[in-house]
Write an enzyme that holds these catalytic residues in place. Structure first.
Site, PDB file in Angstrom:
ATOM      1  N   LYS A 151      -3.290   2.895  -2.284  1.00  0.00           N
ATOM      2  CA  LYS A 151      -4.607   3.508  -2.211  1.00  0.00           C
ATOM      3  C   LYS A 151      -4.490   4.797  -1.418  1.00  0.00           C
ATOM      4  O   LYS A 151      -4.102   4.790  -0.262  1.00  0.00           O
ATOM      5  CB  LYS A 151      -5.603   2.569  -1.527  1.00  0.00           C
ATOM      6  CG  LYS A 151      -6.153   1.542  -2.492  1.00  0.00           C
ATOM      7  CD  LYS A 151      -7.222   0.732  -1.835  1.00  0.00           C
ATOM      8  CE  LYS A 151      -6.616  -0.254  -0.870  1.00  0.00           C
ATOM      9  NZ  LYS A 151      -7.592  -1.013  -0.128  1.00  0.00           N
ATOM     10  N   ASP A 157       0.823  -1.204   0.000  1.00  0.00           N
ATOM     11  CA  ASP A 157       0.000   0.000   0.000  1.00  0.00           C
ATOM     12  C   ASP A 157       0.854   1.250   0.000  1.00  0.00           C
ATOM     13  O   ASP A 157       2.021   1.223   0.359  1.00  0.00           O
ATOM     14  CB  ASP A 157      -0.850   0.021   1.285  1.00  0.00           C
ATOM     15  CG  ASP A 157      -2.100  -0.814   1.131  1.00  0.00           C
ATOM     16  OD1 ASP A 157      -2.405  -1.210  -0.003  1.00  0.00           O
ATOM     17  OD2 ASP A 157      -2.763  -1.054   2.158  1.00  0.00           O
ATOM     18  N   MET A 179      -8.302   8.274   9.463  1.00  0.00           N
ATOM     19  CA  MET A 179      -8.848   8.863   8.232  1.00  0.00           C
ATOM     20  C   MET A 179      -9.789  10.016   8.580  1.00  0.00           C
ATOM     21  O   MET A 179     -10.846  10.181   7.967  1.00  0.00           O
ATOM     22  CB  MET A 179      -9.613   7.803   7.414  1.00  0.00           C
ATOM     23  CG  MET A 179      -8.697   6.696   6.910  1.00  0.00           C
ATOM     24  SD  MET A 179      -9.568   5.373   6.058  1.00  0.00           S
ATOM     25  CE  MET A 179     -10.089   4.384   7.443  1.00  0.00           C
TER      26      MET A 179
HETATM   27  N1  SAH Z   1      -4.272  -0.388   8.832  1.00  0.00           N
HETATM   28  C1  SAH Z   1      -3.819   0.946   9.149  1.00  0.00           C
HETATM   29  C2  SAH Z   1      -4.868   1.975   8.941  1.00  0.00           C
HETATM   30  C3  SAH Z   1      -5.276   2.116   7.513  1.00  0.00           C
HETATM   31  S1  SAH Z   1      -6.436   3.385   7.310  1.00  0.00           S
HETATM   32  C4  SAH Z   1      -3.315   0.937  10.581  1.00  0.00           C
HETATM   33  O1  SAH Z   1      -3.555  -0.033  11.299  1.00  0.00           O
HETATM   34  O2  SAH Z   1      -2.669   1.888  10.988  1.00  0.00           O
HETATM   35  C5  SAH Z   1      -5.420   4.752   6.929  1.00  0.00           C
HETATM   36  C6  SAH Z   1      -5.352   5.690   8.086  1.00  0.00           C
HETATM   37  O3  SAH Z   1      -4.442   5.224   9.048  1.00  0.00           O
HETATM   38  C7  SAH Z   1      -4.828   7.085   7.749  1.00  0.00           C
HETATM   39  O4  SAH Z   1      -5.839   7.907   7.199  1.00  0.00           O
HETATM   40  C8  SAH Z   1      -4.412   7.558   9.107  1.00  0.00           C
HETATM   41  O5  SAH Z   1      -5.523   7.946   9.845  1.00  0.00           O
HETATM   42  C9  SAH Z   1      -3.875   6.302   9.723  1.00  0.00           C
HETATM   43  N2  SAH Z   1      -2.413   6.204   9.611  1.00  0.00           N
HETATM   44  C10 SAH Z   1      -1.707   5.288   8.956  1.00  0.00           C
HETATM   45  N3  SAH Z   1      -0.381   5.497   9.113  1.00  0.00           N
HETATM   46  C11 SAH Z   1      -0.254   6.558   9.891  1.00  0.00           C
HETATM   47  C12 SAH Z   1       0.840   7.270  10.450  1.00  0.00           C
HETATM   48  N4  SAH Z   1       2.101   6.889  10.196  1.00  0.00           N
HETATM   49  N5  SAH Z   1       0.595   8.322  11.236  1.00  0.00           N
HETATM   50  C13 SAH Z   1      -0.662   8.709  11.490  1.00  0.00           C
HETATM   51  N6  SAH Z   1      -1.741   8.094  11.009  1.00  0.00           N
HETATM   52  C14 SAH Z   1      -1.543   7.025  10.220  1.00  0.00           C
END
Ligand code: SAH
Length: 476
Positions: free
Chosen positions: A272, A250, A389
């Site tokens: 995505k 991703d 998100m």
């Molecule tokens: N599976 C992922 C989440 C996917 S949805 C997880 O467990 O973290 C995508 C969202 O994850 C982003 O919009 C943001 O809100 C969050 N996210 C992912 N990586 C991030 C990061 N390094 N710092 C802050 N938010 C993050």
């Protein structure tokens, strides 16, 4: 004469050369490159033909051959250098349907002799439909230089292994890929260098490996890549990357993470970003199934944890439906990473007893209503809400929380790019956020933490947007 190239077998009746002179000798020598015996029809032989006859390679037959001598021949060359006789032989051969060639008399020929580059099993025949024989000779000289002199040995060796390969590897792509790797690889190199035993053992090993790989069941590992810092990968995730044949990753997966993948692994982005789905989910599901069915070890690498808002559940369903072996490797989810970086506990004995992970983005890309969230219930206890998100919808959540009865000064802390070099944190409260949706100046990816814990002392630099003036200042 328009011609079609074929390779003629001399396994049946021997070819016939009519004529006993120099020209007949040249053509006989040419045929002897492949024929064990050539029958030559003449009363007298030039010395070369006589020597070949003495050696048993030429069998003399009566001159002036008729129907019986020509019938059933794979081919006939009329080279008597007597125009009338050559014409007669050509006419009989054509009447019998026997391929016939008369040197330099295309109108008497039913086939042409090509220029030949001879590497035994590997034969290159060049024809120019008699239009440019010199060009054919030039091409032959060039191919003579280009084609390795031991090409014949290599082809023979491949021929010996053909049966075994057919037995062990399925026809089609697997077999073709196997041979491609042999001819492009170390085995062919060894053979061309003259090291036959090394070539043999390399081909043997390659057959073993290829047939093992063919029997191997493919599988998919849904792997959490963590929030970005490769140090936050689990050992299992690293191990999965080390055995992957292919990695579908991703957009949120950090660059440093991909460096742990096996060097030979195919790395395929299916990134995505919100609103810009570069590869549709159904297509990703199909790709995972297809690769696993082909026997590959497939790593589906997802930011954070694969089952937290990562559509990991949908991929799981598709893989189960296709009967593919699956393994899930959890990852450090963004909210947990953000809290760790802030040194702010999401639950705390005195302030918060529950934590809820919420998506600020609904399936289908609609603006979320948060109706599915029992904010009233959450408001009654000491809870922490972690919103993913939520960069564009955080203010709506703040508004709903206010409406649900949360106190206006309830702290909010947002962490952008948690665990990455460009991590940024901003603190505010729900009334400021609700009134000034852009006050935090956040960019995706970011998580927002709502709750009393967000007001606990945090480690590191935290920008604060609290009073009205400061909000203005943040805008300036
Ligand atoms: N599976 C992922 C989440 C996917 S949805 C997880 O467990 O973290 C995508 C969202 O994850 C982003 O919009 C943001 O809100 C969050 N996210 C992912 N990586 C991030 C990061 N390094 N710092 C802050 N938010 C993050």
């Amino acid at each position: 004469m328009r011609t079609f190239p074929i390779f003629v077998s001399f396994d049946g009746k021997p070819p016939l050369v009519v004529g006993g002179g120099e020209l007949a000798a040249i053509k006989t020598r040419l045929l002897l490159k492949r024929a064990e015996v050539v029958e030559v029809s003449a009363q007298e032989f030039v010395p070369e033909l006589a020597a070949l006859a003495a050696a048993g390679q030429v069998v003399q037959v009566a001159s002036g051959p008729g129907i019986d001598q020509l019938r059933g021949r794979p081919l006939v060359i009329a080279a008597t250098e007597d125009d009338q006789e050559d014409t007669r032989v050509s006419a009989i051969a054509r009447a019998l349907g026997v391929p016939v060639n008369v040197p330099d008399r295309p109108e008497l020929c039913t086939f042409a002799l090509p220029a030949i580059v001879d590497r035994g099993e590997v034969t290159v025949a060049i024809g120019t439909s008699a239009a440019a024989p010199v060009l054919a000779q030039r091409l032959r000289a060039w191919l003579e230089r280009e084609l390795h002199p031991r090409l014949d040995d290599l082809a023979k060796l491949a021929g010996e292994f053909r049966g075994l390969v057919a037995e062990r590897l399925p026809a089609g792509a697997p077999r073709r890929h196997f041979w491609e790797s042999v001819f492009d690889g170390a085995a062919a190199e060894a053979m061309l260098e003259g090291d036959e035993s090394k070539a043999r053992s390399l081909i043997g090993e390659a057959i073993e490996q290829a047939s093992e790989a063919g029997k191997r069941e493919g599988r998919v590992l849904l792997v959490g890549a963590g929030p970005g810092d490769p140090e936050l990968l689990t050992m299992k995730a690293v191990r999965a990357l080390k055995v992957a044949d292919v990695v579908f990753y991703d957009r949120l997966v950090g660059k440093g993470v991909l460096e742990h993948a096996r060097r030979e692994a195919e790395l395929i982005p299916v990134g995505k970003a919100k609103g810009a789905h570069s590869v549709p989910q159904a297509e990703i599901n199909a790709l995972l199934v297809e690769r696993a069915k082909a026997g590959q070890t497939v790593v589906r690498l997802k930011g954070g944890d694969p089952f937290i808002f990562g559509r990991g559940g949908e991929e799981l369903d598709a893989l189960r439906a296709a009967n593919i072996a699956i393994e899930i490797v959890p990852g450090v989810t963004a909210g947990i990473a953000a809290a760790a970086s802030l040194q702010v506990p999401l639950t705390h004995r005195d302030v918060s007893h529950t934590v809820t992970f919420v998506s600020g983005h609904e399936a289908g890309g609609k603006a979320p209503s948060f109706e599915h969230l029992d904010l009233k219930a959450l408001a009654s206890g000491n809870n922490t809400l972690v919103v993913y998100m939520g960069v564009t919808t955080g203010a709506v959540i703040a508004q709903r929380l206010l409406e649900a009865g949360f106190r206006p000064a309830l702290p909010v802390i947002a962490v952008e790019n948690a665990s990455r070099e460009d991590e940024r944190r901003v603190a505010t409260n729900i009334s400021v956020l609700a009134a000034h949706p852009d006050s935090l100046g956040l960019k995706s990816p970011a998580v927002l933490i709502f709750g009393e814990v967000a007001g606990l002392p945090a480690a590191g630099v935290v920008e604060t947007v609290l009073a009205h003036e400061e909000v203005k200042h943040a805008y300036a």
